[in-house]
Structures are given as structure tokens and as C-alpha cells.
Design a protein around this motif. Structure first.
Motif, PDB file in Angstrom:
ATOM      1  N   LEU A 117      46.209  34.182  48.187  1.00  0.00           N
ATOM      2  CA  LEU A 117      46.284  35.357  47.250  1.00  0.00           C
ATOM      3  C   LEU A 117      47.652  35.931  47.239  1.00  0.00           C
ATOM      4  CD1 LEU A 117      42.997  37.245  47.641  1.00  0.00           C
ATOM      5  CD2 LEU A 117      43.623  35.697  45.593  1.00  0.00           C
ATOM      6  N   SER A 118      48.243  36.222  46.310  1.00  0.00           N
ATOM      7  CA  SER A 118      49.592  36.609  46.116  1.00  0.00           C
ATOM      8  C   SER A 118      49.589  38.215  46.274  1.00  0.00           C
ATOM      9  CB  SER A 118      50.307  36.529  44.712  1.00  0.00           C
ATOM     10  OG  SER A 118      49.520  37.050  43.700  1.00  0.00           O
ATOM     11  N   VAL A 119      50.740  38.954  46.501  1.00  0.00           N
ATOM     12  CA  VAL A 119      50.933  40.258  46.407  1.00  0.00           C
ATOM     13  C   VAL A 119      50.258  40.963  45.182  1.00  0.00           C
ATOM     14  CG1 VAL A 119      52.700  42.211  46.428  1.00  0.00           C
ATOM     15  CG2 VAL A 119      52.891  40.309  47.769  1.00  0.00           C
ATOM     16  N   ARG A 120      50.511  40.453  44.004  1.00  0.00           N
ATOM     17  CA  ARG A 120      49.773  41.029  43.029  1.00  0.00           C
ATOM     18  C   ARG A 120      47.982  40.943  42.861  1.00  0.00           C
ATOM     19  NH1 ARG A 120      49.174  42.833  38.825  1.00  0.00           N
ATOM     20  NH2 ARG A 120      50.779  43.328  37.756  1.00  0.00           N
ATOM     21  N   ASP A 121      47.730  40.124  43.845  1.00  0.00           N
ATOM     22  CA  ASP A 121      46.119  39.993  43.789  1.00  0.00           C
ATOM     23  C   ASP A 121      45.817  41.083  44.684  1.00  0.00           C
ATOM     24  OD1 ASP A 121      45.311  37.413  42.283  1.00  0.00           O
ATOM     25  OD2 ASP A 121      46.736  36.423  43.931  1.00  0.00           O
ATOM     26  N   GLN A 122      46.388  41.267  45.873  1.00  0.00           N
ATOM     27  CA  GLN A 122      46.233  42.360  46.878  1.00  0.00           C
ATOM     28  C   GLN A 122      46.211  43.714  46.140  1.00  0.00           C
ATOM     29  OE1 GLN A 122      48.352  42.097  50.500  1.00  0.00           O
ATOM     30  NE2 GLN A 122      49.020  40.001  49.694  1.00  0.00           N
ATOM     31  N   TRP A 123      47.397  43.871  45.132  1.00  0.00           N
ATOM     32  CA  TRP A 123      47.363  44.942  44.500  1.00  0.00           C
ATOM     33  C   TRP A 123      46.070  45.374  43.413  1.00  0.00           C
ATOM     34  CZ3 TRP A 123      48.845  45.931  39.101  1.00  0.00           C
ATOM     35  CH2 TRP A 123      48.764  47.060  38.763  1.00  0.00           C
ATOM     36  N   GLU A 124      45.878  44.333  42.801  1.00  0.00           N
ATOM     37  CA  GLU A 124      44.561  44.278  41.899  1.00  0.00           C
ATOM     38  C   GLU A 124      43.425  44.654  42.590  1.00  0.00           C
ATOM     39  OE1 GLU A 124      45.942  41.133  38.433  1.00  0.00           O
ATOM     40  OE2 GLU A 124      44.520  40.718  39.757  1.00  0.00           O
ATOM     41  N   GLU A 125      43.326  44.269  43.821  1.00  0.00           N
ATOM     42  CA  GLU A 125      42.205  44.887  44.638  1.00  0.00           C
ATOM     43  C   GLU A 125      41.755  46.357  44.509  1.00  0.00           C
ATOM     44  OE1 GLU A 125      39.408  43.368  45.667  1.00  0.00           O
ATOM     45  OE2 GLU A 125      38.569  44.774  47.018  1.00  0.00           O
ATOM     46  N   LYS A 126      43.301  47.240  44.581  1.00  0.00           N
ATOM     47  CA  LYS A 126      43.110  48.579  44.833  1.00  0.00           C
ATOM     48  C   LYS A 126      42.614  49.086  43.391  1.00  0.00           C
ATOM     49  CE  LYS A 126      47.307  48.553  47.498  1.00  0.00           C
ATOM     50  NZ  LYS A 126      48.682  48.964  47.550  1.00  0.00           N
ATOM     51  N   ASP A 127      41.981  50.299  43.607  1.00  0.00           N
ATOM     52  CA  ASP A 127      41.324  51.120  42.841  1.00  0.00           C
ATOM     53  C   ASP A 127      42.213  52.024  41.963  1.00  0.00           C
ATOM     54  OD1 ASP A 127      39.010  52.006  41.559  1.00  0.00           O
ATOM     55  OD2 ASP A 127      38.159  53.057  43.051  1.00  0.00           O
ATOM     56  N   GLN A 128      42.566  51.416  40.992  1.00  0.00           N
ATOM     57  CA  GLN A 128      43.667  52.140  40.092  1.00  0.00           C
ATOM     58  C   GLN A 128      43.666  52.364  38.941  1.00  0.00           C
ATOM     59  OE1 GLN A 128      47.380  50.658  42.213  1.00  0.00           O
ATOM     60  NE2 GLN A 128      47.481  52.530  43.251  1.00  0.00           N
ATOM     61  N   ILE A 129      43.878  53.333  38.048  1.00  0.00           N
ATOM     62  CA  ILE A 129      43.745  53.339  36.800  1.00  0.00           C
ATOM     63  C   ILE A 129      45.205  53.694  36.031  1.00  0.00           C
ATOM     64  CG2 ILE A 129      42.611  54.571  35.003  1.00  0.00           C
ATOM     65  CD1 ILE A 129      40.984  53.128  36.691  1.00  0.00           C
ATOM     66  N   VAL A 130      45.354  52.692  35.007  1.00  0.00           N
ATOM     67  CA  VAL A 130      46.642  52.960  34.347  1.00  0.00           C
ATOM     68  C   VAL A 130      46.639  54.039  33.344  1.00  0.00           C
ATOM     69  CG1 VAL A 130      48.128  51.393  32.667  1.00  0.00           C
ATOM     70  CG2 VAL A 130      47.165  50.306  34.640  1.00  0.00           C
ATOM     71  N   ALA A 131      45.438  54.215  32.732  1.00  0.00           N
ATOM     72  CA  ALA A 131      45.578  55.153  31.481  1.00  0.00           C
ATOM     73  C   ALA A 131      44.114  55.872  31.324  1.00  0.00           C
ATOM     74  CB  ALA A 131      46.000  54.614  30.195  1.00  0.00           C
ATOM     75  N   VAL A 132      44.052  56.931  30.868  1.00  0.00           N
ATOM     76  CA  VAL A 132      42.687  57.514  30.454  1.00  0.00           C
ATOM     77  C   VAL A 132      42.909  58.004  29.120  1.00  0.00           C
ATOM     78  CG1 VAL A 132      43.013  59.657  31.592  1.00  0.00           C
ATOM     79  CG2 VAL A 132      40.839  59.115  31.068  1.00  0.00           C
TER      80      VAL A 132
END
Length: 507
Positions: A117-132
């Protein structure tokens, strides 16, 4: 009922705080208010991207059943995201029950590292929202984005993705969709009002965007509460502002943030508990409903999915359940053998689409999507297979033979039905709930696909790479009825094999 206040329920998303490995112990969450009922339904397809040389495996599970990459007597899901140098990362365990799922940290003895898994995969695991955002229907302007955070984000087209065409006929719905490199989840509601200006109905959607769809299901209940809140108290955005401040994404310092493929979990061995957790809103489970809805036609969809064709599902609103069918179709193509499917296009779930997505679909080689817009049926250059309710059809002449069920297809479906009935019997009589219909569904097609590709790999690597009728039967296929399917399969996956099955229809 949402209170007539600007302070609508906020604890709905705070029930699942993401674990921080840099903190010794997170502070205890605030006690829930009495009027905050536990969420009864949530939904989201899950997955992760597979490393090179490993086929992707995706799946869902029942809302009250835990599925796992590694199993334990306590029925937990443990996934460890490895760092870029291959060292084990933070383990993440989800314990399933009737309430929210709360992550816990485990010891290193439970690590299941995925060094690919790449760094991007690790980041995608995080619980983050781009917009609401909040979308409303205006009687003069039509669908429009009423409010959003951040204020400068490009949400062009979201007003139509989050409020499907024909939604004015229903009272509520939920929609999964793609917006550029992001995935979205929106909850829609329609409330009658005594207003001539609004023509007797107020319609809104409240939604979020994320780089990955794997954790969107966590916020289904919150979004449902908020859309009701917006209908009753228009213009009061404090809960959404607080939500965004708590969950807003910090994009990676490098790269443009594009998601080039849908995330999928990576595994190299069959395990009953291997498919990721998936929350659903339907009591019987999305996989079982999928089986009941399509019946034997599942075997036709399975072949098209394995051939990585472009599948478009049409259905009038509500579209939420159809988004589940999109993901179930993707699950039909699961393969867990290393090296299989690396060179073929990934079967990408687009979820809900509308006419604004036509340009994006023109360049897609393989996808599954759903729509409520009948005009897509005329856009035959955009799809290979069109599914209207249970009617599966294709305008591609070379794919026409795949629409016909043969004896082997019916036998496979009979076995699937038989196993499903046995599972239900064991659950009712013996109280055996160690596996679910979703487990059975995922495993059935994974084993079927594995057997096919294992045989093809062995034949391709032999001194005489010739595929005989005996080989075909061993794969669970019909030597005559599946001839065209096999020819396409060998071509798509690049197997250099000679097919020596006589075609009885031709001299």
C-alpha cells in the motif's frame, strides 16, 4: 424529530472518533443526549486498492455482522495499513453490533501488514471529508447548491447527482456518486409545505465528498438528521459547519489528490471473513436482495463483470438500493489469486450518474453505474450492457450469446440457492450465525472465479497449452454454451491458450 433549533444533533458523527496513534488515550466522548436515538441504518460499500500482482477483492456484509481480513472469536475486523517502507502501521479493529462501530487499537500480534500500500492508500484510510453541502430545489432555478464548505470548492454538477431525476415523486432517498476524483454520499428528503412559492413541497439534499467511499456509510444517520433539520429549519448550518471543522480533510502535500481507481482490500487467500465490513439499511442484506431480485440472471451479470464490460443499470427512484446493486455487480468479479487481473481494466463502481457524466463515461473502459434517466438507453456508445430492472440486454452482437443461460449456469445458480437455503436453515434451527448470506455470496463467486483462473493458469503454463472440454467442465462451465465467453475471457486476460472445443452449431 429534529428540534426547532440551530443546534441539531452533533453527536451522531462523534460516536466514532478516529484513533490517533500519537495520543496515549483519547478523551471519553460526551454522553449522548436522550433524544439522540442510535442509528438504525447506514450504508456504504467498502474496499481498498490492491497492490501490483494481486487481484482486488471487494464485498459488503450485513449491518449486524462483522466481516474481517483476519478472524477472531470476538468477530472483529483488523486491518493494518503498512508504512511505505513496509513496516507495520496502525491496526484498526471494528467490532460490530447494533450500535456504532468503535475502532480500537490492538497489539502487534494481530498485525496483518499490506506492504504494497502506498502513502495515498494510508491517507485514504483516514476519516476525512473534503466538502459538505446542501442542495435545494428552487421552483424558478431548479436544482442548486444552497450552501457548502469550503466555499470555494468546485461542486458543479453535484446539485443533480445528489438529487436524482424523478426524486420529486418520493419522500426520501440516499445516493452514492462520483464527483471528479471524489466520492459522495447525499441524503434526500421531500417535505410537504403550505407555500405557494414552493408549490407545496420543499426538497433538499445534504451530502459530503471524500477521496474514498469506504467510510462514507458512517455518516448516513447524520446526513438523514441534517436533511430533515434543513427542511424544518432552512438556513441553519451550524451543525454542518461544526461537522466540517471536525472532519475536514488535510490533502496530501504531494500530488494532485486524484483517485485513479476505486479502493479495494487486498488479499491473496480465501477466507470466509475476508471481505470488508459494509453497513446496509435493508434488513435482509444487500447481497440476498440482489440474488432475489435478479435470480438466475446473476450468472449473466457475472460473466459480463468478469469480462470487465461497461454495465449500466436503469431504475426509477429511489436510487439508494440501486447503488447497492452497482456494488454487488462489482463483487461478482472478485478474484484472490495473485497476478490475475493485473493487466485488465478495473471494474469501477460509478454509482449514480446523470447526463452531466456523459463526457467522463466516454473514456471509461470498464465500469458499473446506475441512472434514473431513460435517455441513457439511447447512448449505446457509452455502455456494453443495459439493465432495466431484471431485463439484461446488450447491443453488442458478439456479446449476445452470453445472454442465454445454459445448463452449467442453471446448475451453478442451483448450488448457490441450495447453499443459501442450508445457511438459513442452520441459522434458524441451530442458531449458527457465524456466517451470513453476504459471506456465502462473496465466497461462492470468488471460489468460482479462482477455479476458472487456476485452471487457465495451469493450462497456460503446461507443455501443451490446450484447453479441452474436460478442463471447461472442471471449471464449472459448459463446453458449448460458454464457448464465446471463454474466447472473450482468454483475450481479455491475455491467456495464450488453444481452445479445442468443437462448436456443434457450425460445421
Amino acid at each position: 424529530m429534529v428540534k426547532q433549533s440551530d443546534r441539531a444533533p452533533l453527536l451522531d458523527w462523534e460516536e466514532i472518533p478516529p484513533p490517533d496513534p500519537n495520543q496515549a488515550a483519547p478523551p471519553p466522548p460526551a454522553p449522548p443526549r436522550e433524544d439522540d436515538a442510535p442509528p438504525e441504518k447506514s450504508s456504504q460499500p467498502v474496499g481498498r486498492r490492491s497492490p501490483p500482482g494481486t487481484a482486488a477483492v471487494t464485498g459488503w456484509s450485513h449491518g449486524t455482522t462483522t466481516t474481517a481480513i483476519t478472524c477472531s472469536p470476538t468477530k472483529s475486523l483488523t486491518a493494518v495499513i503498512a508504512s511505505e517502507d513496509g513496516s507495520p502501521g496502525r491496526p484498526r479493529t471494528v467490532l460490530c453490533g447494533h450500535g456504532w462501530d468503535r475502532p480500537h487499537t490492538l497489539g502487534t500480534d494481530r498485525h496483518v501488514p499490506f506492504p504494497g500500500l502506498s502513502v495515498r492508500d494510508q491517507w485514504e484510510e483516514k476519516d476525512q471529508i473534503v466538502a459538505v453541502f446542501v442542495v435545494t430545489f428552487d421552483t424558478r432555478s431548479g436544482n442548486m447548491v444552497e450552501w457548502c464548505l469550503p466555499h470555494d470548492i468546485n461542486l458543479d454538477g453535484v446539485e443533480f447527482k445528489s438529487m436524482a431525476s424523478g426524486s420529486h415523486r418520493i419522500t426520501s432517498d440516499f445516493i452514492y456518486f462520483r464527483k471528479g476524483s471524489y466520492f459522495g454520499l447525499a441524503c434526500f428528503a421531500n417535505m410537504p409545505v403550505e407555500s405557494e412559492l414552493e408549490r407545496g413541497a420543499r426538497m433538499k439534499s445534504v451530502g459530503i465528498l471524500s477521496p474514498s467511499y469506504t467510510l462514507l456509510y458512517r455518516y448516513m444517520h447524520f446526513l438523514e438528521n441534517q436533511v430533515r433539520h434543513q427542511l424544518q429549519c432552512p438556513g441553519q448550518y451550524s451543525p454542518l459547519e461544526a461537522f466540517y471543522e471536525d472532519k475536514k480533510a488535510v490533502l496530501p502535500p504531494m500530488g494532485n489528490g486524484l483517485v485513479t481507481a476505486c479502493p479495494t482490500w487486498s488479499v491473496t487467500s480465501i477466507n470466509r471473513c475476508m471481505h470488508p465490513e459494509m453497513k446496509i439499511t435493508h434488513p435482509a442484506g444487500c447481497m440476498s436482495q440482489f440474488i432475489q431480485f435478479f435470480g438466475e440472471q446473476i450468472m449473466v451479470l457475472w460473466k459480463f463483470a468478469l469480462l470487465r464490460k461497461r454495465l449500466l443499470i436503469f431504475s426509477p427512484p429511489p436510487v439508494g438500493v440501486v447503488c447497492y446493486r452497482v456494488y454487488c455487480c462489482c463483487c461478482l468479479a472478485n478474484v484472490s489469486l495473485p497476478g490475475i487481473g493485473v493487466s485488465v481494466p478495473e471494474l469501477r463502481p460509478f454509482f449514480y450518474i446523470n447526463v452531466a457524466d456523459i463526457t467522463a463515461l466516454e473514456t471509461e473502459m470498464s465500469y458499473v453505474a446506475c441512472t434514473t434517466e431513460k435517455i441513457f438507453e439511447e447512448k449505446k456508445e457509452l455502455y456494453d450492457v443495459y439493465i432495466d430492472n431484471q431485463n439484461v440486454k446488450t447491443h453488442r452482437s458478439h456479446l449476445q450469446p452470453l445472454l442465454r443461460l445454459n445448463a452449467a449456469d442453471k446448475e451453478k445458480y442451483r448450488k448457490l440457492t441450495e447453499q443459501r437455503q442450508m445457511l438459513l436453515y442452520n441459522q434458524e434451527v441451530d442458531g449458527d450465525c457465524t456466517s451470513t448470506e453476504e459471506d456465502l455470496f462473496i465466497l461462492f463467486f470468488m471460489e468460482l472465479n479462482n477455479r476458472i483462473f487456476q485452471t487457465l493458469s495451469e493450462v497456460a503454463g503446461s507443455i501443451d497449452p490446450t484447453l479441452t472440454a474436460e478442463h471447461v467442465r472442471a471449471m464449472g462451465l459448459d463446453p458449448q454454451g460458454d464457448r464465446s465467453f471463454l474466447i472473450d475471457l482468454l483475450e481479455v486476460y491475455g491467456f495464450d491458450i488453444t481452445l479445442v472445443i468443437d462448436n456443434l452449431c457450425c460445421p
